[in-house]
Every structure is written in structure tokens, then in C-alpha cells.
Design a protein around this motif. Sequence first.
Motif, short mmCIF file in Angstrom:
data_model
loop_
_atom_site.label_atom_id
_atom_site.label_comp_id
_atom_site.label_asym_id
_atom_site.label_seq_id
_atom_site.Cartn_x
_atom_site.Cartn_y
_atom_site.Cartn_z
N GLU A 1 -5.76 -16.87 -10.81
CA GLU A 1 -7.17 -17.20 -10.61
C GLU A 1 -7.31 -18.19 -9.46
N LEU A 2 -6.46 -19.23 -9.50
CA LEU A 2 -6.49 -20.25 -8.44
C LEU A 2 -6.15 -19.64 -7.08
N PHE A 3 -5.10 -18.84 -7.05
CA PHE A 3 -4.67 -18.21 -5.79
C PHE A 3 -5.78 -17.33 -5.21
N CYS A 4 -6.54 -16.66 -6.06
CA CYS A 4 -7.63 -15.82 -5.56
C CYS A 4 -8.75 -16.69 -4.98
N GLU A 5 -9.05 -17.78 -5.67
CA GLU A 5 -10.07 -18.70 -5.17
C GLU A 5 -9.70 -19.23 -3.80
N LEU A 6 -8.42 -19.57 -3.64
CA LEU A 6 -7.94 -20.15 -2.38
C LEU A 6 -7.57 -19.08 -1.37
N GLN A 7 -7.82 -17.82 -1.72
CA GLN A 7 -7.51 -16.69 -0.83
C GLN A 7 -6.03 -16.55 -0.53
N ILE A 8 -5.20 -17.11 -1.41
CA ILE A 8 -3.76 -16.91 -1.27
C ILE A 8 -3.41 -15.52 -1.78
N ALA A 9 -4.10 -15.08 -2.81
CA ALA A 9 -3.90 -13.75 -3.37
C ALA A 9 -5.24 -13.03 -3.46
N ALA A 10 -5.19 -11.75 -3.78
CA ALA A 10 -6.40 -10.95 -3.93
C ALA A 10 -6.23 -9.96 -5.07
N ARG A 11 -7.33 -9.68 -5.75
CA ARG A 11 -7.31 -8.66 -6.80
C ARG A 11 -7.28 -7.29 -6.15
N ALA A 12 -6.53 -6.38 -6.75
CA ALA A 12 -6.55 -4.98 -6.32
C ALA A 12 -7.28 -4.20 -7.41
N HIS A 13 -8.20 -3.35 -7.00
CA HIS A 13 -9.02 -2.66 -7.99
C HIS A 13 -8.46 -1.27 -8.26
N LEU A 14 -7.45 -1.23 -9.10
CA LEU A 14 -6.75 0.03 -9.35
C LEU A 14 -7.30 0.77 -10.56
N HIS A 15 -8.20 0.14 -11.30
CA HIS A 15 -8.79 0.74 -12.50
C HIS A 15 -7.73 1.13 -13.51
N ARG A 16 -6.77 0.27 -13.67
CA ARG A 16 -5.74 0.46 -14.68
C ARG A 16 -6.07 -0.42 -15.88
N ASP A 17 -5.19 -0.44 -16.86
CA ASP A 17 -5.47 -1.19 -18.08
C ASP A 17 -5.62 -2.69 -17.83
N SER A 18 -4.78 -3.22 -16.93
CA SER A 18 -4.85 -4.65 -16.69
C SER A 18 -5.07 -4.93 -15.20
N GLU A 19 -5.41 -6.16 -14.92
CA GLU A 19 -5.69 -6.55 -13.54
C GLU A 19 -4.42 -6.51 -12.69
N HIS A 20 -4.61 -6.25 -11.41
CA HIS A 20 -3.48 -6.25 -10.48
C HIS A 20 -3.78 -7.18 -9.31
N PHE A 21 -2.72 -7.83 -8.83
CA PHE A 21 -2.88 -8.80 -7.75
C PHE A 21 -1.85 -8.54 -6.67
N GLU A 22 -2.19 -8.97 -5.45
CA GLU A 22 -1.21 -8.90 -4.37
C GLU A 22 -1.44 -10.10 -3.46
N ILE A 23 -0.42 -10.42 -2.68
CA ILE A 23 -0.54 -11.53 -1.75
C ILE A 23 -1.57 -11.17 -0.69
N ASN A 24 -2.33 -12.15 -0.26
CA ASN A 24 -3.31 -11.93 0.81
C ASN A 24 -2.58 -11.98 2.14
N SER A 25 -2.31 -10.79 2.69
CA SER A 25 -1.54 -10.72 3.93
C SER A 25 -2.42 -10.91 5.15
N GLY A 26 -3.70 -11.11 4.93
CA GLY A 26 -4.61 -11.32 6.05
C GLY A 26 -5.35 -10.06 6.44
N SER A 27 -4.76 -8.90 6.18
CA SER A 27 -5.44 -7.65 6.53
C SER A 27 -6.23 -7.12 5.35
N HIS A 28 -7.49 -6.85 5.60
CA HIS A 28 -8.34 -6.28 4.56
C HIS A 28 -8.01 -4.80 4.42
N HIS A 29 -7.73 -4.39 3.20
CA HIS A 29 -7.37 -2.97 3.01
C HIS A 29 -7.72 -2.49 1.61
#
Lengths: 148, 148
Positions: free
Chosen positions: B68-96
Motif C-alpha cells: 500500500e505504501l509503495f503504491c502511494e509513493l509510486q515505488i510499485a503499482a497495482r496490476a489489474h489482472l482480474h484474478r482472485d487476489s491483487e497483483h503488484f509490480e515494481i514501477n519501472s517508469g513506463s506506463h503499460h
Amino acid sequence: MIMILKKNDAGHLAGLRSRGYRITSPRQAVLEVLEENEGRPLSTEEIHRLASTRHEGIGLATVYRTLELFCELQIAARAHLHRDSEHFEINSGSHHHHLVCVSCGEVEMLEECVIEEVEKAVRDRSDFLVTSHCMSLFGYCPSCIPGG
Amino acid sequence: MIMILKKNDAGHLAGLRSRGYRITSPRQAVLEVLEENEGRPLSTEEIHRLASTRHEGIGLATVYRTLELFCELQIAARAHLHRDSEHFEINSGSHHHHLVCVSCGEVEMLEECVIEEVEKAVRDRSDFLVTSHCMSLFGYCPSCIPGG
DNA sequence: GTTACTGCAAACCGTTTGCACTAGA
DNA sequence: TCTAGTGCAAACGGTTTGCAGTAAC
């Protein structure tokens, strides 16, 4: 029980019956609620509440089971609003997406879908076979624009 | 405790500290797991499991709070995969966005994002102020294509 | 008369929260 | 030292499931 059908329901109810499903009062209630709110995705809780006025005592589990069935039969479709609970709307035949106000939750329908172009591009560059997609835009509705 | 930092972590950890947050062993563990899986969104359960090998006994609640903190600070980002649980990845700077296999769950990254065009169109036709969006494509990966 | 469907209540499960303890600075 | 951060366990809340009773046909 005598069934009084709304005009628009006929097709969907016929589709139910022709596929071997029974036309029940709870299913009619849910269908009518969705029909009456065409273009406005409703939460399961809203659907349950609104359907209760048509079929008193309808259970929440029935609402879930009915919505699941309606989605399978393409009578209804899930809207991906990224809210706490799932949202559903009647399948009006037109494929579209939504604009969601992150402040008040108001939802606007987007008439067009440009993702077909994206899918085409993916077909050329990837070995994936794309079959569906989801897209939503988020922001502020006129009455919620900060400092607006 | 002596902190041995991975090269890429330096920036994100510095960002943490400069905003008044402490650099802790659990946070480093989660960060390293995300860094090592750049481009591959991970579920909270996967992140918890992988982080456990770096910080034994890390609690699931800590993983959630850290993400949660990493997302707020833009260190990480949620990926919207529509799976059972949330998924996260490192924010590499490129929006995709992502291409998700509905059969095996494999995820492919889409390099470009065309939604900016959609947002522009919305700006002309709607009074909404669009601030973000989400999009995912679904289908079958090469090894899961039916009859392929 | 059959059995698909329903309502109820309990189970489920990913996520969040409260709290006493720990460790970063 | 001081308090942000942690692990634990319980709570939470949307969704699913088992089952006995009901209603569609």
C-alpha cells in the motif's frame, strides 16, 4: 402464478426458457431491475434491494446466482468499476466502457470502444489469442472537480 | 543491522527515507522481490512467500501495508489482472498494460498505451476530468490456445 | 410428480485492523 | 530514547456453498 412481462423482457426470458432454465419470479425481478437501469451499472446490494420490492424476501444468494447465470447467457454483463463490490448492467447489445468519478462514484457510459485497434496491434506482435478486454477511465465528474 | 543494498534499490530506498519513512528489513525484502520480478506482476501471496526467504517470519499484514505504501509513493503499482487476489509490480517508469491468459494465468506486458487518445476524446465530449485509467486484455497464450 | 430453484445460515477467503512488542534512527 | 513499524490473531465484508423446503412446468 400469472406472469406479466415487460415488453423488453420477452426476449431474454424466452432465451432463458429455450436453454432449459426456468422462468422464476426472482429471475424476473432481477431482470426488470437491470432493464430499468439500462446504462447504469448497479452493485449486487443495489440489485438485491431493488429486486426486493418486486419479489419480497429474495435472497442475496439468489441475486448472485441469477447475475452469474445472466452473465453466462449474455443477458447481463459485469462492469469493471473497481469499487468494493461487483457491478452489473443489462447487456444492451452495444459494447462499451465506463467513466467513473473517484469522488462520488457517478458513472458515465463511453459510447465507443477503441480497444479493437489495440487488439489488432496485439494480434500482429504477440502470439496471444485475444478474446476479451476490460477498460475503465477514472476521474472527477463536473460536481466533484477539485477547485472547479 | 548492516544493510546490503541492491544497486537498483538505492533510489527507492532513498525516496522512502527522504519522505520520513524508515528503511526496514521487511520493506527491503518486498522491494527486492518486486525488483527481481520486474515486468511480472506478483500476487500478495507470492510476494509474501518470496519475501519470507529474505526476512524470515515477515507477516502477511506487513506485506499488505508495505505494498500500500509503495503504491502511494509510486515505488510499485497495482496490476489489474482480474484474478482472485491483487497483483503488484515494481514501477519501472513506463506506463503499460497487460495481456492475461485466462487459462494458465501467464501475463505478457503490452509496451504501448493508446488510452491517452481515448482520454483526449473524452476531454472533448464529456465534462469529466479524467485522471487515470485501467485496461487489460484477456485471451489465450500460445500453449493454451484451444485446438491450437 | 420431478427436480430446478430458492432462502437461509454458515463457510470461505482475501484484506484490514487493534494491540503489545520490536527495532530504526 | 522515542515512536514508526511489525507480527499475530481476530475482525471484516463481499461472495459462495450446503441443504432442506418450494415452486416451475
